[in-house]
Design a protein around this motif. Structure first.
Motif, PDB file in Angstrom:
ATOM      1  N   PHE A  67      32.769   9.446  19.177  1.00 57.75           N
ATOM      2  CA  PHE A  67      33.403  10.409  18.277  1.00 57.75           C
ATOM      3  C   PHE A  67      33.535  11.758  18.974  1.00 57.75           C
ATOM      4  O   PHE A  67      32.668  12.142  19.768  1.00 57.75           O
ATOM      5  N   THR A  68      34.595  12.495  18.620  1.00 59.99           N
ATOM      6  CA  THR A  68      34.800  13.840  19.152  1.00 59.99           C
ATOM      7  C   THR A  68      35.201  14.770  18.018  1.00 59.99           C
ATOM      8  O   THR A  68      36.176  14.490  17.298  1.00 59.99           O
ATOM      9  N   ILE A  69      34.455  15.859  17.879  1.00 57.35           N
ATOM     10  CA  ILE A  69      34.791  16.859  16.872  1.00 57.35           C
ATOM     11  C   ILE A  69      35.523  18.007  17.552  1.00 57.35           C
ATOM     12  O   ILE A  69      35.211  18.375  18.694  1.00 57.35           O
ATOM     13  N   SER A  70      36.514  18.545  16.851  1.00 59.34           N
ATOM     14  CA  SER A  70      37.267  19.667  17.402  1.00 59.34           C
ATOM     15  C   SER A  70      37.761  20.534  16.244  1.00 59.34           C
ATOM     16  O   SER A  70      37.688  20.130  15.083  1.00 59.34           O
ATOM     17  N   ARG A  71      38.237  21.711  16.596  1.00 54.71           N
ATOM     18  CA  ARG A  71      38.731  22.605  15.553  1.00 54.71           C
ATOM     19  C   ARG A  71      39.996  23.309  16.022  1.00 54.71           C
ATOM     20  O   ARG A  71      40.139  23.608  17.210  1.00 54.71           O
ATOM     21  N   ASP A  72      40.894  23.557  15.089  1.00 56.79           N
ATOM     22  CA  ASP A  72      42.101  24.323  15.338  1.00 56.79           C
ATOM     23  C   ASP A  72      42.018  25.540  14.430  1.00 56.79           C
ATOM     24  O   ASP A  72      42.318  25.452  13.234  1.00 56.79           O
ATOM     25  N   ASN A  73      41.619  26.664  14.985  1.00 58.71           N
ATOM     26  CA  ASN A  73      41.385  27.843  14.164  1.00 58.71           C
ATOM     27  C   ASN A  73      42.676  28.366  13.535  1.00 58.71           C
ATOM     28  O   ASN A  73      42.675  28.906  12.426  1.00 58.71           O
ATOM     29  N   ALA A  74      43.780  28.200  14.222  1.00 59.43           N
ATOM     30  CA  ALA A  74      45.058  28.680  13.691  1.00 59.43           C
ATOM     31  C   ALA A  74      45.458  27.909  12.434  1.00 59.43           C
ATOM     32  O   ALA A  74      46.129  28.456  11.555  1.00 59.43           O
ATOM     33  N   LYS A  75      45.030  26.651  12.362  1.00 53.12           N
ATOM     34  CA  LYS A  75      45.359  25.818  11.205  1.00 53.12           C
ATOM     35  C   LYS A  75      44.200  25.702  10.228  1.00 53.12           C
ATOM     36  O   LYS A  75      44.319  24.980   9.227  1.00 53.12           O
ATOM     37  N   ASN A  76      43.089  26.389  10.523  1.00 55.54           N
ATOM     38  CA  ASN A  76      41.891  26.290   9.661  1.00 55.54           C
ATOM     39  C   ASN A  76      41.521  24.829   9.418  1.00 55.54           C
ATOM     40  O   ASN A  76      41.211  24.429   8.282  1.00 55.54           O
ATOM     41  N   THR A  77      41.519  24.067  10.473  1.00 50.98           N
ATOM     42  CA  THR A  77      41.294  22.625  10.347  1.00 50.98           C
ATOM     43  C   THR A  77      40.300  22.147  11.387  1.00 50.98           C
ATOM     44  O   THR A  77      40.315  22.607  12.532  1.00 50.98           O
ATOM     45  N   VAL A  78      39.452  21.249  10.963  1.00 51.24           N
ATOM     46  CA  VAL A  78      38.498  20.595  11.843  1.00 51.24           C
ATOM     47  C   VAL A  78      38.825  19.107  11.866  1.00 51.24           C
ATOM     48  O   VAL A  78      39.177  18.528  10.836  1.00 51.24           O
ATOM     49  N   TYR A  79      38.688  18.519  13.027  1.00 51.88           N
ATOM     50  CA  TYR A  79      39.040  17.110  13.207  1.00 51.88           C
ATOM     51  C   TYR A  79      37.825  16.306  13.662  1.00 51.88           C
ATOM     52  O   TYR A  79      36.899  16.835  14.282  1.00 51.88           O
ATOM     53  N   LEU A  80      37.871  15.024  13.377  1.00 55.92           N
ATOM     54  CA  LEU A  80      36.891  14.089  13.923  1.00 55.92           C
ATOM     55  C   LEU A  80      37.659  12.886  14.446  1.00 55.92           C
ATOM     56  O   LEU A  80      38.176  12.082  13.664  1.00 55.92           O
ATOM     57  N   GLN A  81      37.754  12.798  15.759  1.00 53.95           N
ATOM     58  CA  GLN A  81      38.387  11.637  16.394  1.00 53.95           C
ATOM     59  C   GLN A  81      37.332  10.559  16.547  1.00 53.95           C
ATOM     60  O   GLN A  81      36.301  10.785  17.191  1.00 53.95           O
ATOM     61  N   MET A  82      37.590   9.412  15.972  1.00 57.77           N
ATOM     62  CA  MET A  82      36.623   8.319  15.996  1.00 57.77           C
ATOM     63  C   MET A  82      37.218   7.138  16.739  1.00 57.77           C
ATOM     64  O   MET A  82      38.240   6.579  16.302  1.00 57.77           O
ATOM     65  N   ASN A  83      36.611   6.789  17.862  1.00 52.98           N
ATOM     66  CA  ASN A  83      37.061   5.658  18.676  1.00 52.98           C
ATOM     67  C   ASN A  83      35.996   4.575  18.706  1.00 52.98           C
ATOM     68  O   ASN A  83      34.834   4.822  18.368  1.00 52.98           O
ATOM     69  N   SER A  84      36.395   3.408  19.122  1.00 50.36           N
ATOM     70  CA  SER A  84      35.469   2.268  19.238  1.00 50.36           C
ATOM     71  C   SER A  84      34.660   2.096  17.961  1.00 50.36           C
ATOM     72  O   SER A  84      33.428   1.965  17.988  1.00 50.36           O
ATOM     73  N   LEU A  85      35.336   2.106  16.858  1.00 50.76           N
ATOM     74  CA  LEU A  85      34.658   2.046  15.561  1.00 50.76           C
ATOM     75  C   LEU A  85      33.937   0.716  15.374  1.00 50.76           C
ATOM     76  O   LEU A  85      34.397  -0.340  15.843  1.00 50.76           O
ATOM     77  N   LYS A  86      32.803   0.801  14.685  1.00 49.29           N
ATOM     78  CA  LYS A  86      31.961  -0.346  14.415  1.00 49.29           C
ATOM     79  C   LYS A  86      31.830  -0.533  12.901  1.00 49.29           C
ATOM     80  O   LYS A  86      31.955   0.444  12.150  1.00 49.29           O
ATOM     81  N   PRO A  87      31.543  -1.733  12.446  1.00 47.06           N
ATOM     82  CA  PRO A  87      31.354  -1.927  11.003  1.00 47.06           C
ATOM     83  C   PRO A  87      30.306  -0.994  10.411  1.00 47.06           C
ATOM     84  O   PRO A  87      30.445  -0.550   9.261  1.00 47.06           O
ATOM     85  N   GLU A  88      29.288  -0.656  11.191  1.00 46.18           N
ATOM     86  CA  GLU A  88      28.243   0.239  10.679  1.00 46.18           C
ATOM     87  C   GLU A  88      28.710   1.676  10.541  1.00 46.18           C
ATOM     88  O   GLU A  88      27.971   2.519  10.015  1.00 46.18           O
ATOM     89  N   ASP A  89      29.920   1.981  10.989  1.00 48.20           N
ATOM     90  CA  ASP A  89      30.493   3.313  10.757  1.00 48.20           C
ATOM     91  C   ASP A  89      31.123   3.414   9.370  1.00 48.20           C
ATOM     92  O   ASP A  89      31.559   4.498   8.969  1.00 48.20           O
ATOM     93  N   THR A  90      31.190   2.316   8.662  1.00 45.01           N
ATOM     94  CA  THR A  90      31.768   2.323   7.319  1.00 45.01           C
ATOM     95  C   THR A  90      30.976   3.247   6.411  1.00 45.01           C
ATOM     96  O   THR A  90      29.759   3.110   6.278  1.00 45.01           O
ATOM     97  N   ALA A  91      31.685   4.198   5.793  1.00 45.46           N
ATOM     98  CA  ALA A  91      31.029   5.188   4.934  1.00 45.46           C
ATOM     99  C   ALA A  91      32.075   6.128   4.352  1.00 45.46           C
ATOM    100  O   ALA A  91      33.230   6.145   4.795  1.00 45.46           O
ATOM    101  N   ASP A  92      31.631   6.912   3.390  1.00 45.31           N
ATOM    102  CA  ASP A  92      32.403   8.075   2.959  1.00 45.31           C
ATOM    103  C   ASP A  92      32.072   9.208   3.927  1.00 45.31           C
ATOM    104  O   ASP A  92      30.900   9.495   4.162  1.00 45.31           O
ATOM    105  N   TYR A  93      33.087   9.846   4.463  1.00 44.06           N
ATOM    106  CA  TYR A  93      32.890  10.931   5.418  1.00 44.06           C
ATOM    107  C   TYR A  93      33.203  12.257   4.732  1.00 44.06           C
ATOM    108  O   TYR A  93      34.282  12.415   4.122  1.00 44.06           O
TER     109      TYR A  93
END
Length: 116
Positions: A67-93
């Motif tokens: 996973f990689t977290i990043s932010r775009d301050n101009a857009k007031n937005t934070v992102y979470l890029q999730m790769n190689s997802l596993k069944p145990e990643d299943t959840a409410d985020y």
């Protein structure tokens, strides 16, 4: 109140990727730290990743390297890029914002389901 709106959740097969977004209604520079937490059915909410105004990141051991977290301050937005997802990643985020007084603000969550 600081509305935080998450998006990007969905159903994906194991090994796949998703990108979550968290849009804030205010300038995210107001918050020392923004991050992501998750809660699986029947489990407690747990830390996933955070990013400071200076760009310092922190990850749970279970998502490091995937996973990689990043932010775009101009857009007031934070992102979470999730790769190689596993069944145990299943959840409410959930998106979190913490201000200089230590007050926490939360979004309503977005569901990620990873099928095996």
């Amino acid at each position: 109140q600081v509305p935080l709106v998450e998006s990007g959740g969905g159903l994906v097969q194991a090994g796949g990727s998703l990108r979550l977004s968290c849009a804030a209604s205010r300038n995210i520079f107001r918050f020392n730290t923004m991050g992501w937490y998750r809660q699986a059915p029947g489990a407690q909410r747990e830390f996933v990743a955070t990013i400071t105004t200076g760009g310092t990141t922190n990850y749970a051991d279970s998502v490091k390297g995937r996973f990689t977290i990043s932010r775009d301050n101009a857009k007031n937005t934070v992102y979470l890029q999730m790769n190689s997802l596993k069944p145990e990643d299943t959840a409410d985020y959930y998106c979190n914002a913490r201000n200089t007084l230590g007050s926490d603000y939360w979004g309503k969550g977005t569901l990620v389901t990873v099928s095996s």
